[in-house]
Design a protein around this motif. Structure first.
Motif, PDB file in Angstrom:
ATOM      1  N   GLY A 142       0.791  -1.218   0.000  1.00 21.75           N
ATOM      2  CA  GLY A 142       0.000   0.000   0.000  1.00 21.75           C
ATOM      3  C   GLY A 142       0.828   1.274   0.000  1.00 21.75           C
ATOM      4  N   TYR A 143       0.275   2.291   0.636  1.00 23.64           N
ATOM      5  CA  TYR A 143       0.872   3.628   0.607  1.00 23.64           C
ATOM      6  C   TYR A 143       2.193   3.734   1.360  1.00 23.64           C
ATOM      7  CZ  TYR A 143      -3.533   5.336  -1.328  1.00 23.64           C
ATOM      8  OH  TYR A 143      -4.624   5.567  -2.136  1.00 23.64           O
ATOM      9  N   GLY A 144       2.504   2.783   2.208  1.00 27.13           N
ATOM     10  CA  GLY A 144       3.697   2.880   3.039  1.00 27.13           C
ATOM     11  C   GLY A 144       5.001   2.759   2.288  1.00 27.13           C
ATOM     12  N   THR A 145       4.963   2.238   1.070  1.00 28.24           N
ATOM     13  CA  THR A 145       6.171   2.075   0.254  1.00 28.24           C
ATOM     14  C   THR A 145       5.917   2.638  -1.140  1.00 28.24           C
ATOM     15  OG1 THR A 145       6.759   0.050   1.457  1.00 28.24           O
ATOM     16  CG2 THR A 145       7.836   0.405  -0.670  1.00 28.24           C
ATOM     17  N   PRO A 146       6.648   3.685  -1.563  1.00 25.47           N
ATOM     18  CA  PRO A 146       6.406   4.347  -2.854  1.00 25.47           C
ATOM     19  C   PRO A 146       6.394   3.409  -4.058  1.00 25.47           C
ATOM     20  CG  PRO A 146       7.885   5.657  -1.516  1.00 25.47           C
ATOM     21  CD  PRO A 146       7.708   4.359  -0.788  1.00 25.47           C
ATOM     22  N   MET A 147       7.213   2.370  -4.026  1.00 25.11           N
ATOM     23  CA  MET A 147       7.309   1.452  -5.153  1.00 25.11           C
ATOM     24  C   MET A 147       5.964   0.806  -5.487  1.00 25.11           C
ATOM     25  SD  MET A 147       9.819  -1.881  -5.631  1.00 25.11           S
ATOM     26  CE  MET A 147      11.145  -1.103  -4.728  1.00 25.11           C
ATOM     27  N   ASN A 148       5.119   0.616  -4.478  1.00 22.08           N
ATOM     28  CA  ASN A 148       3.851  -0.084  -4.684  1.00 22.08           C
ATOM     29  C   ASN A 148       2.950   0.631  -5.688  1.00 22.08           C
ATOM     30  OD1 ASN A 148       4.569  -2.072  -2.805  1.00 22.08           O
ATOM     31  ND2 ASN A 148       3.757  -0.868  -1.102  1.00 22.08           N
ATOM     32  N   LYS A 149       2.975   1.940  -5.657  1.00 23.40           N
ATOM     33  CA  LYS A 149       2.137   2.712  -6.576  1.00 23.40           C
ATOM     34  C   LYS A 149       2.517   2.444  -8.029  1.00 23.40           C
ATOM     35  CE  LYS A 149       0.855   7.455  -7.847  1.00 23.40           C
ATOM     36  NZ  LYS A 149       1.118   7.221  -9.289  1.00 23.40           N
TER      37      LYS A 149
ATOM     38  N   ILE B 124      -6.987   6.487  -3.606  1.00 32.35           N
ATOM     39  CA  ILE B 124      -8.198   6.454  -2.787  1.00 32.35           C
ATOM     40  C   ILE B 124      -7.936   5.713  -1.475  1.00 32.35           C
ATOM     41  CG2 ILE B 124      -9.819   6.689  -4.685  1.00 32.35           C
ATOM     42  CD1 ILE B 124     -10.076   3.673  -4.813  1.00 32.35           C
ATOM     43  N   PHE B 125      -8.747   5.997  -0.474  1.00 36.87           N
ATOM     44  CA  PHE B 125      -8.603   5.407   0.860  1.00 36.87           C
ATOM     45  C   PHE B 125      -7.202   5.664   1.431  1.00 36.87           C
ATOM     46  CE2 PHE B 125     -11.715   2.848  -1.507  1.00 36.87           C
ATOM     47  CZ  PHE B 125     -12.831   3.066  -0.716  1.00 36.87           C
ATOM     48  N   LYS B 126      -6.739   6.866   1.227  1.00 33.64           N
ATOM     49  CA  LYS B 126      -5.419   7.250   1.710  1.00 33.64           C
ATOM     50  C   LYS B 126      -5.555   8.106   2.969  1.00 33.64           C
ATOM     51  CE  LYS B 126      -1.077   9.430   0.261  1.00 33.64           C
ATOM     52  NZ  LYS B 126      -0.356  10.111  -0.834  1.00 33.64           N
ATOM     53  N   ASP B 127      -4.854   7.722   4.016  1.00 26.88           N
ATOM     54  CA  ASP B 127      -4.879   8.466   5.271  1.00 26.88           C
ATOM     55  C   ASP B 127      -3.942   9.669   5.190  1.00 26.88           C
ATOM     56  OD1 ASP B 127      -6.513   6.692   7.242  1.00 26.88           O
ATOM     57  OD2 ASP B 127      -5.182   5.287   6.214  1.00 26.88           O
ATOM     58  N   GLU B 128      -4.281  10.720   5.909  1.00 25.32           N
ATOM     59  CA  GLU B 128      -3.467  11.931   5.896  1.00 25.32           C
ATOM     60  C   GLU B 128      -2.071  11.669   6.434  1.00 25.32           C
ATOM     61  OE1 GLU B 128      -5.336  15.190   7.830  1.00 25.32           O
ATOM     62  OE2 GLU B 128      -7.146  15.131   6.587  1.00 25.32           O
TER      63      GLU B 128
ATOM     64  N   ARG C  90      -8.855   5.000  10.563  1.00 23.63           N
ATOM     65  CA  ARG C  90      -8.079   4.921   9.332  1.00 23.63           C
ATOM     66  C   ARG C  90      -8.956   4.556   8.131  1.00 23.63           C
ATOM     67  NH1 ARG C  90      -7.773   0.619  12.389  1.00 23.63           N
ATOM     68  NH2 ARG C  90      -7.896  -1.499  11.537  1.00 23.63           N
ATOM     69  N   LYS C  91      -8.507   5.010   6.988  1.00 22.14           N
ATOM     70  CA  LYS C  91      -9.185   4.668   5.737  1.00 22.14           C
ATOM     71  C   LYS C  91      -8.656   3.354   5.175  1.00 22.14           C
ATOM     72  CE  LYS C  91      -9.873   9.559   4.568  1.00 22.14           C
ATOM     73  NZ  LYS C  91      -9.537  10.638   3.606  1.00 22.14           N
ATOM     74  N   TRP C  92      -7.370   3.076   5.462  1.00 18.44           N
ATOM     75  CA  TRP C  92      -6.756   1.834   4.953  1.00 18.44           C
ATOM     76  C   TRP C  92      -7.225   0.660   5.819  1.00 18.44           C
ATOM     77  CZ3 TRP C  92      -4.215   0.833   0.560  1.00 18.44           C
ATOM     78  CH2 TRP C  92      -3.588  -0.421   0.447  1.00 18.44           C
TER      79      TRP C  92
END
Length: 435
Positions: free
Chosen positions: A296-303, A347-351, A363-365
């Protein structure tokens, strides 16, 4: 419909509150058991219903469907199955601790565990689609057919693409989905490309993310937090055990709870009686931390990996506009691919990033609702005729509910959709090779 759901929620709250005030908290007669088990949540626990939620615009007709689907509910692999089988012995300890008066579980809950029939398939390490998982995917296919009968009613060769990755439970999920659409003679794509699982062939991802201990630092931090330690202690005391539970013990019991829960038959697992709702929410957050950084959002590579499916989506709909595309394109993969695509969509990204220092309750995640068994992201392209002019729009769905965060009221005009998707089209994976 909204009024009915609100009253149902209020009724559920009253039942739970009353039972907790008037008697011991018993799992067997709880009206509102907590049933969110992160990535192992049954599809029917969280799904919407496309038959009720589909967005129809006057003068528009669906011409193409694109979807990414996680496999249905499956059995655990060898590693987890062995630990779960070893944990079954706790039933004997529960009976002993109940006789001593040290177990705080209700008598009926202990009896239900004692009489729980062992499903040998759960402990064989099959890692294959379960009967419930098959039904989940059949049901999804049937509902899609019911909503889009003109589009999916008589599919011919070349008008569809059903492409799973090369894993038995994923192929079986695709077959079940096709069965639900009820088209005889439809076949899976023989070509097993990895459009929806490009991360599996990326050396850099395997080394720096999936197999990197740094990816799980927040998980380890949370396991050492006071909240998690209190949870472990509460589980141990509730069961009346003399021996301290290890993290592996807790995981094995948690897996017994979530793998043996049947939402299709509306049968909560008696193993969940070992946990309070608070315990299950803590364990759910632990799982969310894993997926947040691993996919998910915790690691840039995932995007970057999530960009690949969206590039395919744009290309498919562009071809459909020119009457050269498929009526339905369906990819079947793991929850990781769904997580990555959600991340790419933003989407479903926490601030603020999720951390192990403190549980984010709002949390949204939530992997229970994003990458649960059978999780899916679908997009529907519609052709619209208005005052002699032709136009197109796209609507996104997550688990059969419209995603309103992407475009206004969930309906993306073609120009807006195309503009959004173009940012993903230049994605390259040449960084994947490592020395």
């Amino acid at each position: 419909m909204a009024y009915f759901r609100l009253n149902l929620l209020i009724s559920c709250f009253i039942i739970c509150f009353t039972s907790s005030v008037n008697s011991s908290v018993c799992f067997w007669n709880s009206g509102c058991p907590y049933k969110y088990f992160a990535g192992k949540t049954p599809y029917n626990s969280v799904r919407g219903d496309i038959r009720d939620s589909v967005i129809n615009v006057k003068g528009c007709e669906a011409v193409s469907i694109w979807g990414l689907y996680k496999h249905g509910k499956s059995y655990p692999n060898n590693h987890y199955a062995a630990k779960m089988e070893g944990a079954v012995i706790i039933r004997n300890y529960l009976q002993d601790s109940q006789a001593k008066g040290t177990c705080s579980l209700c008598a009926q809950d202990v009896e239900n565990l004692k009489n729980w029939p062992i499903d040998k398939k759960v402990f064989k390490g099959l890692n294959e689609l379960s009967d419930e998982g098959y039904q989940e995917m059949v049901g999804l296919g049937r509902r899609l057919r019911a909503v889009f009968p003109n589009l999916l009613g008589n599919l011919e060769q070349g008008e569809y693409s059903f492409r799973p990755t090369s894993v038995d439970k994923i192929e079986d999920s695709a077959k079940a989905f096709i069965e639900g659409i009820v088209n005889k003679g439809l076949e899976l794509d023989k070509e097993k490309d990895y459009v929806m699982a490009s991360h599996t062939t990326c050396e850099k991802y395997e080394k720096e993310v999936k197999s990197n201990s740094k990816t799980y630092e927040e998980v380890v931090k949370y396991q050492k937090s006071s909240e998690f330690l209190v949870t472990k202690d509460r589980i141990q005391r509730r069961a009346g055990l003399d021996v301290a539970l290890t993290d592996d013990n807790v995981t094995a019991l948690y897996d017994l709870c979530r793998y043996t829960w049947s939402e299709i038959d509306n049968k909560p697992s008696p193993w969940c009686a070992i946990f309070t709702s608070d315990d299950l929410q803590v364990l759910e957050y632990l799982e969310d931390l894993k997926t947040y950084y691993r996919s998910g959002y915790g690691t840039p590579m995932n995007k970057i990996f999530g960009n690949i499916p969206l590039t395919d989506l744009l290309k498919g709909f562009q071809e459909a506009k020119e009457a050269k595309g498929k009526k339905i394109t369906a990819y079947f993969s793991r929850g990781t691919a769904v997580d990555m695509t959600i991340t790419a969509l933003g989407i479903f990204k926490d601030e603020k990033p999720l951390t192990g220092a403190k549980r984010n309750r709002d949390r949204k995640w939530r992997s229970s609702k994003l990458s649960n068994f059978g999780a899916n992201i679908m997009a529907v392209l519609s052709k619209c005729e208005k005052e002699g002019a032709t136009d197109y729009n796209v609507v996104f769905y997550l688990n059969e509910e419209p995603i309103k965060a992407i475009c206004n009221e969930a309906i993306c005009p073609w120009t807006e959709f195309e503009e959004k998707m173009k940012e993903y089209s230049d994605t390259k994976l040449d960084f994947c090779k490592t020395d």
